[in-house]
Design a protein around this motif. Sequence first.
Motif, PDB file in Angstrom:
ATOM      1  N   ILE A  16       0.675  -1.030   0.224  1.00 44.92           N
ATOM      2  CA  ILE A  16       0.151  -0.241   0.130  1.00 44.92           C
ATOM      3  C   ILE A  16       0.882   1.143  -0.044  1.00 44.92           C
ATOM      4  N   GLY A  17       2.234   1.157   0.208  1.00 46.59           N
ATOM      5  CA  GLY A  17       2.954   2.275   0.162  1.00 46.59           C
ATOM      6  C   GLY A  17       2.947   3.081   1.669  1.00 46.59           C
ATOM      7  N   PRO A  18       3.984   3.878   1.886  1.00 43.04           N
ATOM      8  CA  PRO A  18       3.961   4.598   3.410  1.00 43.04           C
ATOM      9  C   PRO A  18       3.034   5.456   3.635  1.00 43.04           C
ATOM     10  N   GLU A  19       2.379   6.185   2.681  1.00 48.89           N
ATOM     11  CA  GLU A  19       1.259   7.074   2.573  1.00 48.89           C
ATOM     12  C   GLU A  19       0.136   6.914   1.792  1.00 48.89           C
ATOM     13  N   PRO A  20      -0.530   5.951   2.183  1.00 49.39           N
ATOM     14  CA  PRO A  20      -1.786   5.572   0.972  1.00 49.39           C
ATOM     15  C   PRO A  20      -2.854   6.597   0.985  1.00 49.39           C
ATOM     16  N   GLU A  21      -3.570   6.810   0.084  1.00 52.75           N
ATOM     17  CA  GLU A  21      -4.627   7.751  -0.145  1.00 52.75           C
ATOM     18  C   GLU A  21      -5.704   7.279   0.735  1.00 52.75           C
ATOM     19  N   PRO A  22      -6.444   8.178   1.527  1.00 53.41           N
ATOM     20  CA  PRO A  22      -7.571   7.721   2.074  1.00 53.41           C
ATOM     21  C   PRO A  22      -8.782   7.351   1.445  1.00 53.41           C
ATOM     22  N   LEU A  23      -9.576   6.431   2.001  1.00 51.29           N
ATOM     23  CA  LEU A  23     -10.773   6.158   1.205  1.00 51.29           C
ATOM     24  C   LEU A  23     -11.955   6.446   2.403  1.00 51.29           C
ATOM     25  N   LYS A  24     -13.362   6.210   1.875  1.00 51.03           N
ATOM     26  CA  LYS A  24     -14.326   6.521   2.958  1.00 51.03           C
ATOM     27  C   LYS A  24     -14.167   5.447   3.976  1.00 51.03           C
ATOM     28  N   CYS A  25     -14.972   5.795   5.209  1.00 47.88           N
ATOM     29  CA  CYS A  25     -14.829   4.865   6.457  1.00 47.88           C
ATOM     30  C   CYS A  25     -13.542   4.522   7.002  1.00 47.88           C
ATOM     31  N   GLY A  26     -12.743   5.348   6.702  1.00 46.77           N
ATOM     32  CA  GLY A  26     -11.208   5.059   7.505  1.00 46.77           C
ATOM     33  C   GLY A  26     -10.505   3.940   6.730  1.00 46.77           C
ATOM     34  N   ARG A  27     -10.810   3.842   5.624  1.00 48.02           N
ATOM     35  CA  ARG A  27     -10.239   2.787   4.792  1.00 48.02           C
ATOM     36  C   ARG A  27      -8.980   3.298   3.685  1.00 48.02           C
ATOM     37  N   VAL A  28      -8.103   2.263   3.208  1.00 44.20           N
ATOM     38  CA  VAL A  28      -7.270   2.715   2.304  1.00 44.20           C
ATOM     39  C   VAL A  28      -7.213   1.251   1.394  1.00 44.20           C
ATOM     40  N   SER A  29      -6.994   1.566  -0.081  1.00 44.84           N
ATOM     41  CA  SER A  29      -6.823   0.333  -1.100  1.00 44.84           C
ATOM     42  C   SER A  29      -5.706  -0.596  -0.449  1.00 44.84           C
ATOM     43  N   ASP A  30      -5.946  -1.802  -0.610  1.00 47.87           N
ATOM     44  CA  ASP A  30      -4.884  -2.831  -0.354  1.00 47.87           C
ATOM     45  C   ASP A  30      -5.068  -3.835  -1.469  1.00 47.87           C
ATOM     46  N   PRO A  31      -4.028  -4.126  -2.369  1.00 51.81           N
ATOM     47  CA  PRO A  31      -4.258  -4.824  -3.579  1.00 51.81           C
ATOM     48  C   PRO A  31      -4.846  -6.149  -3.312  1.00 51.81           C
ATOM     49  N   ALA A  32      -4.128  -6.804  -2.017  1.00 50.00           N
ATOM     50  CA  ALA A  32      -4.563  -8.139  -1.705  1.00 50.00           C
ATOM     51  C   ALA A  32      -5.684  -8.242  -1.064  1.00 50.00           C
ATOM     52  N   PHE A  33      -5.997  -7.511   0.138  1.00 52.89           N
ATOM     53  CA  PHE A  33      -7.356  -7.415   0.776  1.00 52.89           C
ATOM     54  C   PHE A  33      -8.378  -6.451   0.227  1.00 52.89           C
ATOM     55  N   VAL A  34      -7.951  -5.988  -0.906  1.00 55.08           N
ATOM     56  CA  VAL A  34      -9.175  -4.882  -1.744  1.00 55.08           C
ATOM     57  C   VAL A  34      -9.034  -3.739  -0.915  1.00 55.08           C
ATOM     58  N   TYR A  35      -9.656  -3.469   0.346  1.00 58.06           N
ATOM     59  CA  TYR A  35      -9.279  -2.412   1.350  1.00 58.06           C
ATOM     60  C   TYR A  35      -8.955  -2.839   2.718  1.00 58.06           C
ATOM     61  N   ARG A  36      -8.531  -2.125   3.570  1.00 58.74           N
ATOM     62  CA  ARG A  36      -8.504  -2.259   4.838  1.00 58.74           C
ATOM     63  C   ARG A  36      -8.402  -1.022   5.756  1.00 58.74           C
ATOM     64  N   GLY A  37      -8.230  -1.081   7.090  1.00 54.57           N
ATOM     65  CA  GLY A  37      -8.342   0.148   7.735  1.00 54.57           C
ATOM     66  C   GLY A  37      -6.933   1.279   7.419  1.00 54.57           C
ATOM     67  N   ASN A  38      -6.989   2.298   7.432  1.00 53.59           N
ATOM     68  CA  ASN A  38      -6.053   3.270   7.286  1.00 53.59           C
ATOM     69  C   ASN A  38      -5.092   3.327   8.518  1.00 53.59           C
ATOM     70  N   PRO A  39      -4.041   3.108   8.204  1.00 53.58           N
ATOM     71  CA  PRO A  39      -2.953   3.223   9.385  1.00 53.58           C
ATOM     72  C   PRO A  39      -2.584   4.394   9.948  1.00 53.58           C
ATOM     73  N   ALA A  40      -2.836   5.274   8.974  1.00 58.47           N
ATOM     74  CA  ALA A  40      -2.691   6.825   9.440  1.00 58.47           C
ATOM     75  C   ALA A  40      -3.992   7.375  10.203  1.00 58.47           C
ATOM     76  N   GLN A  41      -4.832   6.792  10.357  1.00 61.80           N
ATOM     77  CA  GLN A  41      -6.028   7.202  10.978  1.00 61.80           C
ATOM     78  C   GLN A  41      -5.804   7.219  12.556  1.00 61.80           C
ATOM     79  N   GLY A  42      -6.367   8.199  13.279  1.00 59.76           N
ATOM     80  CA  GLY A  42      -6.153   8.235  14.599  1.00 59.76           C
ATOM     81  C   GLY A  42      -7.064   6.852  15.245  1.00 59.76           C
ATOM     82  N   GLU A  43      -6.117   6.335  16.290  1.00 58.72           N
ATOM     83  CA  GLU A  43      -6.658   4.987  17.009  1.00 58.72           C
ATOM     84  C   GLU A  43      -6.210   3.556  16.195  1.00 58.72           C
ATOM     85  N   HIS A  44      -6.052   3.830  14.968  1.00 61.82           N
ATOM     86  CA  HIS A  44      -5.312   2.669  14.284  1.00 61.82           C
ATOM     87  C   HIS A  44      -4.185   2.509  14.458  1.00 61.82           C
ATOM     88  N   ASP A  45      -3.863   1.048  14.633  1.00 58.95           N
ATOM     89  CA  ASP A  45      -2.202   0.938  14.797  1.00 58.95           C
ATOM     90  C   ASP A  45      -1.602   0.589  13.385  1.00 58.95           C
TER      91      ASP A  45
END
Length: 371
Positions: A16-45
């Motif tokens: 996903i790269g070091p700074e993935p583009e945010p999507l709706k619902c606090g998610r980012v694109s992940d080629p394998a998972f399709v999408y996942r939680g955004n690591p840059a969003q508060g409270e996410h690890d």
Amino acid sequence: MGNAVRQIIRELHGRIGPEPEPLKCGRVSDPAFVYRGNPAQGEHDQLGYRNRAILDRPDVLIIGDSQVYCPGVSCDQSWPAVFADLSGCDAYMSAVCGWGVLQSMLAFEELLPLSPRQVFVFVYPGNDIFETLRDCRLSSSASARALMEDVGGLPPIDLRSFSKRNEEVARLISIGFTRAQALASCSAQGMTDVCRATLEGRTYFLKEGMRFTVSDLEHPAIQGAFVLVERCLKRMAKLANSARIKLTVFGMPTLEYLMFLQGGGAKVQYPEKLGRLGRNEKSVFKRLRSVCARNGIVYRDVGPVLSNQLVRGIYPSDSDDGHLNALGCELVGKLVNSDASFERMSEAVIGRKGRRPRTPSDSVGRIYPLW
């Protein structure tokens, strides 16, 4: 941070790269998972899951979709937090709104190096079967491609009536209706997927058409999707056996199914349609139970307890929200913790770590649902 955690983070950043583009619902694109939680969003690890830190050797890994992270309540009120407080165990949450069984399998593979003692996987017929097929087609992972090897050429799923319903609700809200008023108006118009149901003086709006469409075992695409679900569960069972981890699958019912189980106790706008959905979802759970039995997976059905407690108002009323409220989350947290096999594990954890179950204040900052 251990080497296993560092390696998982490196692999994720490679996708996903070091700074993935945010999507709706606090998610980012992940080629394998399709999408996942955004690591840059508060409270996410750093993996995009809503935990303060990535846990090495958690007692329990809990995987699922929105039925796990409980979007309608605060973190402390979610059922995973209730479960953690009651059991005194360290739990790591891996769940994203919209995930299906494919992502549960991929999360199991991804987080296996953390060496969890138990893994809980929640399966929700309300959309998980359909989403597993959809996301297997979109995923770049080798595991997804292997699942799809002989599953192809399936007809599309027709969700146009659900889209029409969403558009009308949005239109009414845009001209000043509250969501409850918009749903009531659509129900009065006789629109599909706005089935008014009343139980003990509380009103709910059910998505009876969409729920049936995405789980209809007679539809060729859903038949193919269920094959994929079984392959995902079989893969997780193999991983669990190799790592000597206990795997438990929980069947999580839809609000629509629970309303069907009330029989004459609920006043339903379209009883025939709801009956068709209810009979189908019952068949889904029966097949899910059989799949688990064939693969040596412990299976737990959450439905009977929730059905008996539905009259208490465990879902938001005057709403079409199929996620548990705080009372419902408390109920599920207690139910998961009351499993006899887990009680024995809890005793082992206390003996191994020399501590008693935490109070709610102790668990703050340690146990979080994903959102």
